[in-house]
Every structure is written in C-alpha cells, then in structure tokens.
Scaffold this motif. Structure first.
Motif, PDB file in Angstrom:
ATOM      1  N   THR A 392      37.583 -19.001 -19.815  1.00  0.00           N
ATOM      2  CA  THR A 392      36.687 -18.101 -19.091  1.00  0.00           C
ATOM      3  C   THR A 392      35.890 -18.766 -17.983  1.00  0.00           C
ATOM      4  O   THR A 392      35.904 -18.337 -16.836  1.00  0.00           O
ATOM      5  N   GLN A 398      39.175 -21.373 -13.444  1.00  0.00           N
ATOM      6  CA  GLN A 398      38.543 -20.282 -12.690  1.00  0.00           C
ATOM      7  C   GLN A 398      39.196 -20.136 -11.317  1.00  0.00           C
ATOM      8  O   GLN A 398      39.233 -19.043 -10.759  1.00  0.00           O
ATOM      9  N   ASP A 399      39.745 -21.226 -10.811  1.00  0.00           N
ATOM     10  CA  ASP A 399      40.435 -21.130  -9.522  1.00  0.00           C
ATOM     11  C   ASP A 399      41.805 -20.449  -9.665  1.00  0.00           C
ATOM     12  O   ASP A 399      42.229 -19.711  -8.788  1.00  0.00           O
ATOM     13  N   SER A 401      42.540 -18.153 -11.936  1.00  0.00           N
ATOM     14  CA  SER A 401      42.374 -16.732 -12.252  1.00  0.00           C
ATOM     15  C   SER A 401      41.902 -15.941 -11.034  1.00  0.00           C
ATOM     16  O   SER A 401      41.976 -14.726 -11.003  1.00  0.00           O
ATOM     17  N   ASP A 402      41.423 -16.658 -10.027  1.00  0.00           N
ATOM     18  CA  ASP A 402      41.038 -15.979  -8.799  1.00  0.00           C
ATOM     19  C   ASP A 402      42.226 -15.860  -7.829  1.00  0.00           C
ATOM     20  O   ASP A 402      42.160 -15.142  -6.843  1.00  0.00           O
TER      21      ASP A 402
ATOM     22  N   SER B 100      36.795 -27.228  -2.343  1.00  0.00           N
ATOM     23  CA  SER B 100      37.924 -26.535  -2.963  1.00  0.00           C
ATOM     24  C   SER B 100      37.540 -25.831  -4.260  1.00  0.00           C
ATOM     25  O   SER B 100      38.318 -25.772  -5.185  1.00  0.00           O
ATOM     26  N   ALA B 101      36.312 -25.327  -4.318  1.00  0.00           N
ATOM     27  CA  ALA B 101      35.918 -24.523  -5.486  1.00  0.00           C
ATOM     28  C   ALA B 101      36.264 -23.067  -5.175  1.00  0.00           C
ATOM     29  O   ALA B 101      35.399 -22.226  -4.924  1.00  0.00           O
ATOM     30  N   TRP B 102      37.567 -22.796  -5.183  1.00  0.00           N
ATOM     31  CA  TRP B 102      38.077 -21.521  -4.667  1.00  0.00           C
ATOM     32  C   TRP B 102      37.564 -20.307  -5.410  1.00  0.00           C
ATOM     33  O   TRP B 102      37.472 -19.224  -4.834  1.00  0.00           O
ATOM     34  N   ALA B 103      37.242 -20.453  -6.674  1.00  0.00           N
ATOM     35  CA  ALA B 103      36.785 -19.302  -7.459  1.00  0.00           C
ATOM     36  C   ALA B 103      35.528 -18.683  -6.846  1.00  0.00           C
ATOM     37  O   ALA B 103      35.249 -17.506  -7.039  1.00  0.00           O
ATOM     38  N   ASN B 182      36.729 -14.495 -14.477  1.00  0.00           N
ATOM     39  CA  ASN B 182      36.209 -15.817 -14.835  1.00  0.00           C
ATOM     40  C   ASN B 182      34.690 -15.784 -14.813  1.00  0.00           C
ATOM     41  O   ASN B 182      34.073 -14.807 -14.379  1.00  0.00           O
ATOM     42  N   SER B 184      32.642 -17.996 -12.978  1.00  0.00           N
ATOM     43  CA  SER B 184      32.332 -19.051 -12.014  1.00  0.00           C
ATOM     44  C   SER B 184      30.935 -18.819 -11.449  1.00  0.00           C
ATOM     45  O   SER B 184      30.527 -19.484 -10.516  1.00  0.00           O
TER      46      SER B 184
END
Ligand code: FES
Ligand SMILES: [Fe+2]
Lengths: 465, 187
Positions: A392, A398-399, A401-402, B100-103, B182, B184
């Motif tokens: 989660t 998290q990357d 799932s995005d 690169s914290a794409w979320a 998520n 994030s």
C-alpha cells in the motif's frame, strides 16, 4: 526462446463479439500484443472463463487460518470463496454462493465457525462444504428432488505448497505438479527450504488500483528493466545495489512454458565488497551463507537448508538466489535484499496477487512472510521494512501502482487500443555454462523473454478448447 | 462483548477531558488545522518539524468481522503504514529530493478535513491524547472523480517549549479494502 506453434497451424480460435480472435490480438512472430487486451470487457470475460476458472490460484497461507474451523474470504478471479481449516492439515476452498438462492454464505471476512449458516433462509454447511440441513426439518424445505449430497457448497481442488494455499475449480484439469512444472526447483528454494517453513505475519494488505490485472501481472513475470527508470531512486537515493541499479540487471532469468519466471541475481554484482569471495571460488558455501544469508534466512537456519535443498540448489541460493519474479497468472514473488541505514542487509519476503475486479480494476493483495523460526525481533523488522517498500504505502511499489492505470486508460482509445505492447528485446546468449537448474535460463542483461513466455501461456489458455 | 471503537478513551472520563473552547483545546485544534494545511500545500519539510523524533506512526489493517468479534476488526499485526521518525523522514526525502518519486509527480491534489476533535489529558503532564476524524479527498491527473478516504486518528501530542509535536499517531481507516492505488500521501 520457447517455441510457439506457428499461427497457420493453430485452429482459428473463438471470436470475440466484434469478430476479433485471440490470434488477432497477439503477433507470435513479432512478439507484440495489442494494447486493447488491457481494458477490453469481452477479453476480460473470456479470461475469467479460460484462465481464472482453469488454472491454480493463490489464495493465501495456511498460517492465516491456524485453528480448526478458522476461515477467511478470498477471491478466485471474480468468484468469491471461503477458505476453511478442517481437522489438522485439511484446508477447504468453497464457493461462497449458497446453493439455495445464491446468497453469500459467509459475510464476514474472517473468523472461526464450525457451521456456516446462510443468513437468508438458514441452510447450514460444514467446514468442508457438506450440506447439513435446512430449518424446519419436518417441512423439508430443501426439497427431495436432489439428495443432500448435491446441496453442499461447490468445492475447489486444493493444494498446499510450502503452506501456500492454491485452489482450482477445474477438477479434472491441470495437476498442481504440472502447474509448477520445471520451475518448482526454484520455488522450493524459497518456500520449502526450512523445517517449519514460512508464516504470514498477518492478514494481507488489500487495496484497489484502477488498472487491468495484466498490467501488473505481466510485470511480475520478471520485468527487471523498468527498475532502472521507474525506480531510479532506489539506486540514486536508497543505495540499492550500492547505487548501481543497472548492474543489478545482470543475472540469469529462469522461465518456462508454465508462464512462471524468476530473476536470479548474483550476490557478487549486488554487493561489491563481497564480489571477490563470491565470484572467484575462494569461499565455501558455508562461508558464503555466513557472510550473506539469502533473504529471510537467519544464520541459525543454515543447517536446515542442507536437509531441504540439494547441492545445486544450495549453491545457487548462496551465489544468486531467485529474488523477484512471478507465478502465472497473477502472483508476484519478492525475496529481496534491502540495505539498511545501519549498513546491515535485511531480507524481505513478500507475495502479491493481482486479483481481477473488472476490465479496469484490480485488487492488490500483499502478504508479508517470515520464516516461522525467525526471532520475533527479526519478524518485526521484516514487517516494518517490507511495509515501507512494498504494498500500500511501499515506496517502491507506489510508483508501479501509479503507472498501471495509465496503461489501462490508454488501452481504451480508438488509436491506443490498436497499439501494441512489445517484447522484442530478445536474449541471444547461450544458456549459461554449468547451469544446474531446470527450465529455460537466460543469461546476461534482463530481457523480455520471461514476460513473453508469460504471454505465450496466456495465449495457450485463451485459445484452449 | 461491547463493540470496540478504536479508542481507549472513555467519553465518561470527564475528569481528564480537555473541553471544547478551552485554551488548550483551541491550541490543539489549530495545530491540527495547520498540519492539514501543510500537507495539502505539499510543505512536507515544514510538516516534518511537527514530528517528534520518537514518533510512532501506524495505520493498522481493518478486517470486516462480525459484531461479536469487533475487537478483531483492527489488525495490529499488519499495517498500511508502519513508520517511525527516521523512516518517515526517508519518505519525505524521497518525495522532495529525488527526481523520480513518480507516485507523487505530478503530485496528488489533496484536502485533509479534520473534525470531531476530542482531547484528554494523559499521565504525562505535557502529553495529550487527541482523537480526530479525518476525511481525505485526493485527485490526480485529470481524473473526473475524487478519491475519498475516511479514517479516525488516535494521536498523542506533546507540548515542548510551548509547541505541540506529534509523538504518536494511529490512523484507523474505515475501508477493509482501501479504495486508493497507494498511500504516497500522509494522513
Ligand atoms: S439463499 Fe442461502 S438459505 Fe436461502
Ligand atoms: Fe516495480
């Protein structure tokens, strides 16, 4: 490369309502798949019938239901099932549909019940699904057209493997042995290596992603390549692979017609300070195990490894253990080394399933495991660090799932849906010399072959009679 | 057995209650509002200053179980967040210092709504137990719907040099299967 039957020899397969066949969706020669498969309702419906009703599905771990009459609710594709513990090692998987009028028999997600009584009209069932009776016995409300033996809950075939619960409704279909196939040798190194085996540290995290189940599942079939870009921070910032993520792309990827895949990454590439001793043969297996136990194993368990694994498995486990990969159709396996701020290296052990919840929705289910015999303190550490990286809130995932929802959305546009997913990075190196393990073994930089084999299995099932 | 709500605080325990309208209650409320503002405005480094260095920050799993077993509905053996101060600082650094914290790039647009604040004194004179309801709306990209996540927070706030800091937070979600891709973001 695995051979696939040339298109011309295949019988033309059942068409979707718009006339498209599965063969139209996948180009076996070019190794391309139409993006349309990532959002299409008709393809999804066919998958539920041809894949999720036919193959083995992972539902959890027996340590989640330790006591007699414990139960939990899980999903097999879009069918909901009750997983119950009977006496001893008996585990049952029962369709959560009341044979009377179709009500859910279990409405709670977990608990302990010797008798499962449907709250609608009160039909009752044993933990193995057998029909017990219906209220007002003298009125015979279940009728007498069918014997009681036909009024039980529908049962799936169940197989326990290293405590993992797999089930299959196709009672005379593929055996579990065939399902694991030649990849079993590798999975045994993860799931069947110690006396008491793994335990789930708790129930799984569950959350919903607006993406087709295959966006996540084809990645699980060992897409190493994406790590360099999508998870760039792992090297730059978190010091994974000593900052050199590209180097961790090297190794051996194993896969087969089963559609399963694992990436075996050499310890010597990952941890340079260990490189000499690991690569030049100056260290014995015992010394290597002492220096860097495989993810999840403690030094105290090393002697157990020897009783459960053969010499070749043991040698591979110390030098380049299978670390990430998947099992067809929808499982991700992660047994990875996570460097800690204090300089130590912690092993994370986790499994995910990506359960279809519609053409553009999946449930991400994340179990965290530890060896049952691991000390409590280590279990807590594994739980905490794994939660931080996977699942989660996991900073790695998290990357991912995005990303998957974007692919799913793109699969809906009239132009986008005709575009193709490409698996054309083909490994051309010979099988590594002296590779002792079974299955296909692809050497060198991570390529697309494992994922392509996943699609070949998908194709095989989707076109099966 | 009574159905547990996720708090150990008793409503009857008026002796220890810090009531609505008192200076302390107002101060705590404003602190939580400020925190929500910092989070919504992506001012994570400033949010970090609100965190005590011995912080424990967790979000246990929920299970949908029968009323008689409600005590099992909050699962402490597994969490969506299982953090302490240094791991949270790692998360903040990933989001703010890497490319690169794409979320969260582009970032989610969030709104943290905080309400139903109840405050109790604890055995430590400078620590207060604070319960608040939370509602998070979250929107990403050009999505035409809001993600809505509701939860209750059981906090311990500690007053040090006239400033309140977060020493403990438990986020208890109302969804057994979380309806978001998520976490994030922070709650
Ligand atoms: S539907 Fe279950 S008893 Fe009638
Ligand atoms: Fe990933």
């Amino acid at each position: 490369m695995l051979e696939s039957t040339p298109k011309s020899q295949k019988p033309q397969t059942k068409a979707l309502p718009d006339g498209t066949t599965i063969d139209d969706l996948i180009d076996l020669d070019m190794r391309e798949v139409q993006l349309r498969v990532m959002a299409d309702k008709d393809i999804y419906d066919l998958e539920m019938e041809k894949i999720f009703s036919k193959t083995w599905i992972l539902l959890g771990h027996e340590s989640e239901i330790p006591n007699e009459a414990d139960f939990m609710i899980r999903d097999m594709g879009t069918d909901q099932v009750i997983v119950t513990r009977g006496k001893g090692d008996e585990v049952n998987v029962l369709l959560n549909v009341c044979p009377h009028r179709g009500m859910r028999v279990c409405t709670a997600e977990a608990g302990n019940k010797r008798t499962h009584k449907c709250i609608y009209h009160g039909w009752a069932f044993k933990t193995n699904g057998d029909f017990i009776g219906s209220p007002v016995a003298k009125e015979e409300m279940h009728g007498n057209l069918r014997p009681k033996s036909e009024l039980g809950l529908k049962k799936a075939k169940v197989e326990l493997y290293g405590g993992l619960i797999f089930a299959n409704f196709d009672t005379d279909g593929q055996t579990f042995e065939d399902y694991l196939g030649d990849m079993k040798w590798y999975y045994d190194m993860l799931f069947c290596r110690t006396d008491r085996g793994l335990e789930a540290l708790g129930p799984p995290q569950r959350f919903i992603i607006d993406a087709n189940w295959k966006t996540a599942s084809e990645q699980a079939a060992a897409d190493g390549y994406h790590t360099i870009t999508l998870h760039q921070w792992l090297g730059d910032f978190a010091g994974f692979n000593e900052g050199d993520i590209e180097a961790s792309m090297m190794g051996v990827e194993v896969t087969s017609k089963t559609g399963h895949a694992m990436r075996c990454q050499p310890v010597a590439n990952k941890f340079k300070m260990l490189a000499a001793g690991f690569a030049d043969g100056s260290l014995s297996i015992e010394e290597k195990l002492e220096l860097l136990p495989p993810p999840g194993v403690t030094k105290e368990m090393l002697s157990q490894l020897k009783t459960h694994l053969d010499d070749d498995q043991l040698a591979l486990l110390v030098d380049q253990p299978p670390q990430v990969g998947g099992m067809f159709p929808n499982i991700l396996v992660a047994f990875i080394y996570a460097p800690q701020p204090d300089g130590t290296i912690l092993g994370l052990t986790s499994l995910h399933t990506y359960t279809p919840r519609g053409p553009d929705k999946l449930e991400f289910t994340n179990w965290i495991f530890a060896e049952k015999d691991a000390p409590e303190e280590l279990k807590n550490k594994i739980r905490k660090v794994t939660t931080g990286l996977l699942g989660t809130s996991g900073m790695i995932e998290q990357d991912d799932s995005d990303t998957w929802p974007h692919m799913t959305r793109n699969a809906k546009g009239p132009m986008g849906r005709e575009f193709t997913l490409k698996y054309q990075a083909i490994n051309s190196l010979p099988r590594p010399k002296d590779w002792a393990g079974p299955a296909e073994a692809y050497d060198g930089f991570t390529k697309d072959d494992t994922q392509w084999n996943w699609w070949l299995r998908w194709y095989e099932l989707m076109t099966a009679e | 057995m009574t159905a547990h709500t996720p708090t150990s605080q008793s409503v009857e325990n008026t002796e220890k209650r810090v009531f609505f309208g008192t200076d302390l209650y107002n101060k705590i409320t404003e602190t939580l509002y400020e925190e929500a503002m910092l989070l919504d405005e992506l001012r994570l480094e400033e949010w970090a200053e609100f965190l005590a260095t011995d912080l424990i920050y967790k979000a246990p799993l929920r299970l949908s179980v029968q009323r008689a077993e409600q005590y099992k509905s909050i699962v402490h053996s597994m969490n969506h967040f299982d953090e302490d101060y240094s791991s949270l600082m790692g998360r903040i650094a990933r989001l703010t210092q890497t490319q690169s914290a794409w979320a969260e790039d582009p970032p989610s647009r969030t709104r943290h709504f905080v309400s139903n604040i109840l405050v109790w004194e604890t055995d430590k004179p400078n620590e207060f137990a604070v319960k608040s309801n939370g509602l998070l709306t979250r929107n990403r990209f050009e999505e035409d719907r809001m993600q809505v996540i509701s939860y209750v927070r059981n906090d311990i706030l500690r007053e040090v040099d006239d400033k309140l800091k977060l020493a403990k937070r438990e986020i208890v979600f109302d969804m057994a299967v979380l309806g978001t891709q998520n976490l994030s973001i922070f709650l």
